[in-house]
Write a protein that holds these residues in place. Structure first.
Motif, mmCIF file in Angstrom:
data_model
loop_
_atom_site.group_PDB
_atom_site.id
_atom_site.type_symbol
_atom_site.label_atom_id
_atom_site.label_comp_id
_atom_site.label_asym_id
_atom_site.label_seq_id
_atom_site.Cartn_x
_atom_site.Cartn_y
_atom_site.Cartn_z
ATOM 1 N N TRP A 156 -14.305 -1.309 14.444
ATOM 2 C CA TRP A 156 -14.076 -2.874 14.085
ATOM 3 C C TRP A 156 -14.468 -3.889 15.299
ATOM 4 N N GLN A 157 -14.852 -5.068 14.847
ATOM 5 C CA GLN A 157 -15.258 -6.030 15.773
ATOM 6 C C GLN A 157 -14.607 -7.353 15.191
ATOM 7 N N ALA A 158 -13.881 -7.922 15.742
ATOM 8 C CA ALA A 158 -13.552 -9.414 14.900
ATOM 9 C C ALA A 158 -14.455 -10.423 15.575
ATOM 10 N N GLY B 160 -12.406 -10.800 0.911
ATOM 11 C CA GLY B 160 -13.609 -10.590 0.316
ATOM 12 C C GLY B 160 -14.345 -9.275 1.331
ATOM 13 N N ALA B 161 -15.378 -8.621 0.536
ATOM 14 C CA ALA B 161 -16.003 -7.796 1.452
ATOM 15 C C ALA B 161 -17.457 -7.634 0.960
ATOM 16 N N VAL B 162 -18.332 -7.486 1.731
ATOM 17 C CA VAL B 162 -19.813 -7.494 1.564
ATOM 18 C C VAL B 162 -20.593 -6.291 2.473
ATOM 19 N N VAL B 163 -21.736 -5.953 1.936
ATOM 20 C CA VAL B 163 -22.419 -5.151 3.095
ATOM 21 C C VAL B 163 -23.847 -5.891 3.512
ATOM 22 N N GLU C 174 -16.285 -7.134 11.200
ATOM 23 C CA GLU C 174 -17.381 -6.138 11.096
ATOM 24 C C GLU C 174 -16.876 -4.653 11.165
ATOM 25 N N TYR C 175 -16.998 -3.820 10.088
ATOM 26 C CA TYR C 175 -16.700 -2.419 10.306
ATOM 27 C C TYR C 175 -18.072 -1.702 10.058
ATOM 28 N N ILE D 231 -20.190 -3.155 6.841
ATOM 29 C CA ILE D 231 -19.337 -3.897 5.934
ATOM 30 C C ILE D 231 -18.494 -4.995 6.602
ATOM 31 N N TYR D 232 -18.510 -6.063 5.861
ATOM 32 C CA TYR D 232 -17.872 -7.176 6.641
ATOM 33 C C TYR D 232 -16.791 -7.816 5.690
#
Length: 953
Positions: free
Chosen positions: A184-186, A148-151, A176-177, A156-157
């Motif tokens: 990138w952050q996990a 899944g991807a959202v803003v 998190e992008y 973008i997550y």
């Protein structure tokens, strides 16, 4: 139509309408939309599925899908399709998002079923230019598709997804992008893993519903649907507790999702329950925590998306049946109901953490029952008295937190512990008012709990439940519902707790047997510089032990093995030790031996206490940091071989008795770490008197500590004791322990490798005769100064492979660990890099894979007499009498088998213990019982060791 049929049709239509109205009342919706309309579109649409459908600046775009397809744009004002450029490669299984002047493709797959490959870069499509651009690289350790991807706030997550196409590797990841910097952050993992779903944002929260855990490799591509949704709070940077109200009414995957005001709309999908694609539309109200049913699609579909424009909800394309066909080209739209201002606004109002009851009489209280997974650890935090590690009223001795967990006729009494501020691993806190208990439920269904915090002098070691007086404890009762685990593969949570039975390890959940293979060194694994309060207390060394280099462990060579998303603590500490665990797991190893107390011993750098001199107070932050490492080890399938003392300090606590200090020490270890599934308690390294350590525990003291530790552990983990190396010492020390109910096995040390097979077989028989068959593992191979050498010194580890690995298992061992010799670099204390013995791990894995592949090794008995010959050693034999025999045959062995007492025929197959691979054919393929017979020659002429498998025809 007959009158009866007319009445039946009227009744069916009325019942459907009543169901919709009822669902609307339950969700407090203002109205229910009318049915879906088929849109008569102009232009050409390419049928496709596993594609993305997204709104961008007032136009809808259909991108990707199986095969290379053109981008197609749909104008909702004119219902006109326009064909654009094709995607630069096959792109499917992604949720596209619109941000700025581009549409982002992130978390996609490419290639064919079932081994699709995650795309390694973020791809941008610029609609105004009809142009694709490959942008930032996705970190290798976080690549997946079906996510899944959202803003949210211009970032973008990406959540969930699967790493290996449809075969397996479903994940709970959240990333998190930053599309500007490419960083990138996990973020914290979601409570549930899932793939084939879509995510949405409402207010400051991320919502994920439905999806599945695709596992084509196990024949469960469609079966493992994820029932419960997850909610991530961006403001708090954490996942909220999973409650029963988050259960999607119709579990399915490949579904579409979109946010509309404060509601989440879930549409379509596929599942194992039906061949046709789902047409259900279910709507979750984030304010009330309730679900409503909306009119279903005219044509069920999965693998597409939803878009909203001018008061209409649209969907297009997808597949009409489970799987990949038929691919649809129809466009449907649904007139959205009249909504309150907040429901139609682009910025929904924030919602409370716990769904609240509705104010009106037609609203229902959502079910706030917490959902937890079987075999997953539940940590309960209670607000109790404020105190500190150094408080005069000692929180470790004078308080006792007990939590009783009940499920039908099952009850566990779990000891808790003082947890400072509840986040000591990161804050370093030594004071606070948080008290915690960790529990791993072993059964599904409803559990209830109640907690009590007792207060009184030395109540922590008082087994009287009525001792002391009760201290205040907030929210001390509750309940939760346990559902199946969503883990797979090596993760212990996939199969359950390891127990001992019949001399072998076995999973309590699945009943599957398990064979150990791993590292016995460095024994001071926890002497790691990244742990709070960890230092070198002394550097003296005796003759016969490893000499350390006066440095703490950093594990710098394993920094490269740490992956984005792996745990760290405090100021980004822990990468070295976590990376080391990753490496060992990647090599197929599943156990690590380590001491939790080595004061006065070889290392002098590991202890759980707040200081090296006060054994009544524990270091909260250090132990929480240990727990982070242990949790990661369990997720990677690594057994915690937890050794509670060593030979030099076995009388450090209570002069060897099980008195006040030892009881306190055991209680704290159990409270903090006993919840782990893969754990073995070891009473002590080289326990008992020796020339170099004569001040040792007695038989009575050994029995007393075994009985106490066993009785205090509510989970019943295997309890073993580590031996001295000589045969004589074993008889002297182990003899009196035979038949002891509390002791389930022995951690073997053997000085002469050629004796391993015989000694293990001997003690298995002795324990069997005593009525308590021991689990025996070959954990420290001699000589002490040599052990397992680096690969550079011993490339194929011939004697270890022959005698301490295959010889041990065929003698009845439940596994092996490798000790690093004291007189070589990277020894038992100083080793920093497990890669120095890379070949040894490979050889071990070859053996583990052989026995774990349809071999009933737990029923084997030694049978060396069947291959015995005059003169040179001819190998080892173990087998299931009359059914199956495994022979380890050295290169110069006489390959003759004594089948005089057997009848019938046996197949002969060969296995390479050096290179691995499958079973192969030699010059003879069968053997007939009733005679002494040659086994023939191996598959090739290489003069090397072979394993021969004889199986009854």
């Amino acid at each position: 139509m007959t009158p009866i049929k007319q009445l039946a049709c009227i009744w069916l239509r009325t019942r459907a309408m009543l169901a919709v109205v009822s669902a609307c009342l339950l969700s407090a919706c203002t109205s229910v939309p009318d049915g879906w309309q088929v849109v008569e579109a102009q232009g050409t649409l390419t049928p496709r599925h596993e594609a993305a459908f997204v709104e961008h600046q007032g136009v809808f775009y259909l991108l990707g899908g199986r095969r290379v397809n053109p981008v197609e744009a749909f104008d909702p004002a004119t219902h006109q399709w326009t064909q654009r450029s094709s995607t630069p490669l096959e792109l499917h299984h992604f949720q596209a998002v619109s941000l700025g002047n581009a549409i982002y493709i992130i978390g996609a797959m490419t290639g064919g079923y079932p081994g699709e490959t995650p795309v390694d870069r973020v791809i941008k499509y610029y609609p105004a230019e009809d142009r694709f651009e490959f942008t930032h690289e996705i970190p290798e350790s976080r690549r997946r598709g079906g996510a899944g991807a959202v803003v949210y706030n211009n970032k973008i997550y990406v959540v969930g997804g699967i790493t290996d196409g449809h075969r397996g590797g479903y994940q709970p990841w959240l990333d998190e992008y930053d599309p500007v910097t490419g960083q990138w952050q996990a973020l914290p993992d979601a409570p549930n893993a899932r793939d084939h779903f879509q995510a949405v944002v409402v207010g400051d929260r991320l919502y994920v519903f439905a999806g599945r855990r695709s596992s084509q490799a196990t024949g469960e591509t469609f079966n493992l649907v994820t029932q419960y949704g997850n909610v991530f709070d961006f403001k708090q940077n954490r996942w909220l507790p999973v409650t029963k109200s988050l259960a999607v009414p119709t579990p399915r995957a490949g579904n579409m999702a979109i946010a509309w005001g404060e509601k989440v709309i879930i549409a379509g999908g596929e599942s194992a329950r039906q061949i046709t694609a789902h047409n259900e539309i279910e709507v979750y109200d984030t304010r009330t925590g309730t679900w409503a049913n909306w009119p279903g699609l005219n044509v069920g579909r999965h693998g597409s998306g939803l878009a909203i424009r001018d008061g209409y909800l649209y969907t297009v394309s997808g597949s009409g049946k489970r799987g990949g066909e038929p691919e649809l080209s129809s466009v449907e739209r649904l007139k959205l109901p009249a909504a309150k201002r907040s429901e139609s606004s682009s910025t929904p109002a924030p919602v409370s953490e716990t769904p609240s009851g509705a104010a009106d009489s037609d609203k229902t209280q959502p079910d706030a029952t917490l959902i937890h997974q079987r075999w997953h650890t539940l940590t309960l935090s209670f607000n109790g008295p404020m105190t500190a590690e150094s408080a005069t009223d000692n929180p470790f001795t004078d308080y006792r937190l007990t939590v009783t967990f009940e499920h039908k006729d099952t009850s566990y009494r779990i000891r808790g512990f003082f947890a400072a501020d509840g986040d000591a691993a990161n804050t370093g806190a030594d004071a606070g008012s948080v008290w915690q208990a960790r529990f791993t439920p072993d059964r599904e269904g409803l559990w209830k709990y109640r907690a009590e915090l007792g207060h009184g002098a030395d109540i922590a070691i008082d087994d009287d439940p009525n001792a002391g007086r009760l201290a205040p404890l907030a929210e001390s009762t509750g309940h939760f519902l346990v559902v199946p685990s969503d883990k797979s593969g090596r993760d212990f949570r996939a199969k359950g707790r390891l127990v001992a039975g019949g001399g072998y390890f076995q999973f309590a959940g699945s009943g599957e047997h398990w064979l150990k293979g791993g590292a016995n060194s460095p024994e001071n694994f926890l002497g790691f510089t990244g742990f709070d309060g960890t230092s070198l207390a002394a550097t003296s060394a005796r003759e016969g032990e490893a000499v350390r280099d006066n440095n703490m462990h950093h594990y710098k060579p394993h920094l490269r093995d740490w992956r984005l998303g792996d745990p760290v603590w405090g100021d980004n500490r822990g990468k070295g030790i976590i990376g080391a665990v990753n490496y060992l797991s990647a090599m197929g190893m599943n156990a690590v031996y380590f001491l939790t107390l080595n004061l006065g011993g070889d290392g002098n750098d590991v202890w759980p206490f707040a200081s090296a001199t006060d054994f009544e107070r524990f270091d909260c932050s250090k132990l929480d940091q240990w727990e982070i490492v242990f949790q990661h080890m369990q997720s990677q399938g690594i057994l915690l071989h937890l050794v509670t003392q060593e030979t030099e300090n076995e009388r450090l606590l209570d002069d060897g008795d099980t008195g006040r200090l030892r009881k306190l020490y055991y209680r704290e270890l159990i409270a903090r770490f006993g919840h782990h599934l893969g754990l073995v308690w070891n009473l002590g390294e080289e326990n008992g008197p020796a020339d170099f350590s004569p001040h040792a525990q007695t038989d009575a003291q050994r029995k007393a500590m075994a009985n106490y530790l066993s009785a205090s552990d509510p989970y019943g983990h295997p309890l073993v004791i580590h031996t001295h190396s000589s045969a004589a010492a074993k008889h002297e020390i182990l003899g009196p322990l035979l038949g002891l109910k509390a002791l389930e096995g022995v951690s073997f040390q053997v000085d002469e490798r050629q004796r391993v097979n015989a000694e293990i077989a001997e003690w298995r028989q002795l324990s069997r005769d005593a009525g308590r068959e021991w689990l025996i593992t070959m954990d420290e191979i001699g000589k002490w100064h040599t052990g397992a050498l680096p690969d550079s010194e011993d490339p194929n580890h011939d004697s270890l492979r022959q005698h301490a690995l295959w010889g041990a298992i065929l003698g009845g061992a439940a596994g092996v660990e490798w000790y690093f010799g004291a007189h070589y670099p990277a020894n038992d204390l100083s080793s920093e890099d497990w890669r120095l013995r890379h070949r040894l791990w490979q050889l071990t894995r070859i053996a583990l894979d052989f026995f774990s592949s349809d071999r009933r090794y737990w029923d084997y008995r030694p049978c060396n007499e069947r291959i015995a010959g005059e003169g040179a050693w001819n190998g080892y034999c173990g087998g299931l009498p009359g059914q199956e025999y495994v022979i380890y045959s050295p290169g110069d062995a006489k390959r003759v088998f004594d089948g005089t007492e057997l009848s019938g025929g046996y197949t002969i197959q060969w296995f390479d213990p050096i290179r691995g691979g499958g079973l192969r054919q030699g010059t003879l393929t069968t053997l007939q019982g009733g005679a002494l017979q040659s086994l023939g020659d191996p598959p090739d002429s290489a003069r090397q060791d072979w394993v021969i498998l004889l199986s009854k025809q």
